[in-house]
Design a protein around this motif. Structure first.
Motif, PDB file in Angstrom:
ATOM      1  N   ALA A 171      94.146  27.199 -21.593  1.00  0.00           N
ATOM      2  CA  ALA A 171      94.712  26.443 -20.483  1.00  0.00           C
ATOM      3  C   ALA A 171      95.592  25.332 -21.055  1.00  0.00           C
ATOM      4  O   ALA A 171      95.534  25.018 -22.250  1.00  0.00           O
ATOM      5  CB  ALA A 171      93.598  25.843 -19.634  1.00  0.00           C
ATOM      6  N   SER A 172      96.401  24.720 -20.195  1.00  0.00           N
ATOM      7  CA  SER A 172      97.304  23.653 -20.638  1.00  0.00           C
ATOM      8  C   SER A 172      97.022  22.353 -19.897  1.00  0.00           C
ATOM      9  O   SER A 172      96.723  22.348 -18.698  1.00  0.00           O
ATOM     10  CB  SER A 172      98.765  24.055 -20.399  1.00  0.00           C
ATOM     11  OG  SER A 172      99.164  25.063 -21.291  1.00  0.00           O
ATOM     12  N   ALA A 173      97.153  21.244 -20.630  1.00  0.00           N
ATOM     13  CA  ALA A 173      97.023  19.900 -20.068  1.00  0.00           C
ATOM     14  C   ALA A 173      98.322  19.157 -20.293  1.00  0.00           C
ATOM     15  O   ALA A 173      98.886  19.185 -21.391  1.00  0.00           O
ATOM     16  CB  ALA A 173      95.872  19.150 -20.732  1.00  0.00           C
ATOM     17  N   MET A 174      98.817  18.481 -19.260  1.00  0.00           N
ATOM     18  CA  MET A 174     100.042  17.700 -19.358  1.00  0.00           C
ATOM     19  C   MET A 174      99.755  16.273 -18.893  1.00  0.00           C
ATOM     20  O   MET A 174      99.109  16.061 -17.870  1.00  0.00           O
ATOM     21  CB  MET A 174     101.147  18.346 -18.511  1.00  0.00           C
ATOM     22  CG  MET A 174     102.529  17.755 -18.714  1.00  0.00           C
ATOM     23  SD  MET A 174     103.834  18.805 -17.971  1.00  0.00           S
ATOM     24  CE  MET A 174     103.988  20.103 -19.203  1.00  0.00           C
ATOM     25  N   LEU A 175     100.219  15.293 -19.641  1.00  0.00           N
ATOM     26  CA  LEU A 175      99.966  13.889 -19.349  1.00  0.00           C
ATOM     27  C   LEU A 175     101.022  13.352 -18.384  1.00  0.00           C
ATOM     28  O   LEU A 175     102.225  13.589 -18.554  1.00  0.00           O
ATOM     29  CB  LEU A 175     100.005  13.084 -20.651  1.00  0.00           C
ATOM     30  CG  LEU A 175      99.656  11.591 -20.580  1.00  0.00           C
ATOM     31  CD1 LEU A 175      98.215  11.383 -20.123  1.00  0.00           C
ATOM     32  CD2 LEU A 175      99.890  10.934 -21.941  1.00  0.00           C
ATOM     33  N   THR A 176     100.564  12.620 -17.349  1.00  0.00           N
ATOM     34  CA  THR A 176     101.476  12.009 -16.382  1.00  0.00           C
ATOM     35  C   THR A 176     101.027  10.578 -16.097  1.00  0.00           C
ATOM     36  O   THR A 176      99.923  10.178 -16.474  1.00  0.00           O
ATOM     37  CB  THR A 176     101.505  12.804 -15.058  1.00  0.00           C
ATOM     38  OG1 THR A 176     100.259  12.640 -14.364  1.00  0.00           O
ATOM     39  CG2 THR A 176     101.746  14.285 -15.307  1.00  0.00           C
ATOM     40  N   LEU A 177     101.884   9.816 -15.438  1.00  0.00           N
ATOM     41  CA  LEU A 177     101.552   8.450 -15.030  1.00  0.00           C
ATOM     42  C   LEU A 177     101.597   8.335 -13.515  1.00  0.00           C
ATOM     43  O   LEU A 177     102.504   8.870 -12.872  1.00  0.00           O
ATOM     44  CB  LEU A 177     102.538   7.431 -15.613  1.00  0.00           C
ATOM     45  CG  LEU A 177     102.711   7.340 -17.123  1.00  0.00           C
ATOM     46  CD1 LEU A 177     103.637   6.174 -17.465  1.00  0.00           C
ATOM     47  CD2 LEU A 177     101.377   7.194 -17.839  1.00  0.00           C
TER      48      LEU A 177
END
Length: 328
Positions: A110-116
């Motif tokens: 799976a993939s994780a993407m960082l956001t604000l």
């Protein structure tokens, strides 16, 4: 079960207060283990910057730790995500692009993407914006529910709701376009939304907002906004919070049928390329029928029975989000 992309959760905040293994263990709405069980493709993990609160409100919210400065808080939440992904690298990996998501999927991850969530962290600095891009941030919610250096928030106050971006907000949107960071309007004022629409040269998103015509909440999108996002090639992720999706007098629940109605309305107004998911898992409360990834199939089943084709459901699940990531 379709491998879906979710454009918003607040699980990093939960891990900050409950221990970083919370990100993996699956005791809340979202976690790495929940993603794996459900075969989820991609999760945007937001760093939500907590507003100043009195002690009683903190206690009610379950905030069991002292909240540090924004810089320290961001650093710790970023570290939680990256360290947990490294620790569980057999099942999940960081993604900085659509191509990374595909590579991770091919490797069985799976993939994780960082956001604000809340551009107040930028504090009026384009250098700081460039720095978070270097850290892996790929989407920024320009505001939360308070005024900041970028602009003004959604509000029940008409005067605030009409206010738009500040000068730094216009600069930041242009720089986000240049860098490759998604502009997220989910908590923005109506005036700010239309400023983004005029300024943004690339597709933008509403990561976790539903339809205002169905559920009259200022955080939701009007039909005009849905059409504009669609015309710009962007996407809107339907939020699962009861106050954003409940339909009908006296029913305060977040029912899967209600969520499906919001998806179908977005589809009707904006077309098949705008619809996406933005659950807001671990940031929402109340009576919620779909409470974690393994229950997501219920929504897909309802939408299929209501007439959405398999190809449109694939777009809703992940293809629209992947297309937008490619576009930036």
């Amino acid at each position: 079960m379709r491998a879906y992309a979710d454009m918003h959760c607040d699980t990093l905040m939960k891990a900050f207060f409950e221990g970083e293994e919370r990100l993996f263990e699956g005791q809340g709405m979202q976690s790495v283990s929940n993603m794996i069980k459900a075969g989820q493709l991609l999760q945007f993990f937001a760093v939500f910057f907590i507003p100043e609160l009195d002690e009683e409100t903190k206690k009610q919210a379950g905030f069991t730790r002292e909240i540090p400065s924004d810089d320290e808080y961001y650093s710790e939440l970023k570290s939680i995500l990256y360290s947990q992904v490294e620790k569980h690298s057999d099942s999940i990996a960081i993604a900085l692009s659509a191509e990374d998501v595909r590579k991770n999927k091919a490797a069985g991850k799976a993939s994780a993407m960082l956001t604000l969530e809340d551009g107040r962290f930028l504090n009026g600095s384009l250098d700081k914006l460039r720095s978070v891009y270097d850290d892996g941030v790929r989407a920024i919610g320009l505001t939360w529910n308070g005024e900041n250096c970028l602009g003004y928030p959604n509000s029940a106050d008409k005067n605030i709701m009409e206010k738009g971006l500040k000068p730094f907000g216009f600069e930041a949107v242009e720089e986000m376009n240049r860098l490759g960071i998604l502009v997220d309007v989910s908590h923005l004022s109506d005036g700010g939304f239309f400023d983004v629409a005029k300024t943004c040269k690339k597709p933008f998103i509403a990561s976790h907002s539903s339809c205002r015509v169905l559920t009259d909440h200022q955080r939701n999108l009007t039909d005009e906004m849905i059409k504009i996002i669609a015309s710009k090639g962007g996407v809107a992720g339907v939020n699962f919070a009861p106050e954003f999706v409940n339909i009908g007098e006296g029913d305060p629940k977040s029912r899967a049928e209600f969520i499906a109605s919001h998806v179908l309305h977005m589809y009707k107004v904006g077309g098949e390329d705008i619809i996406a998911l933005g659950t807001d898992f671990d940031g929402i409360h109340g009576d919620i029928e779909i409470k974690h990834p393994e229950e997501m199939e219920l929504l897909f089943d309802i939408l299929s029975k209501k007439g959405l084709s398999s190809s449109v459901l694939d777009k809703f699940a992940s293809e629209n989000v992947m297309r937008v990531l490619e576009s930036i």
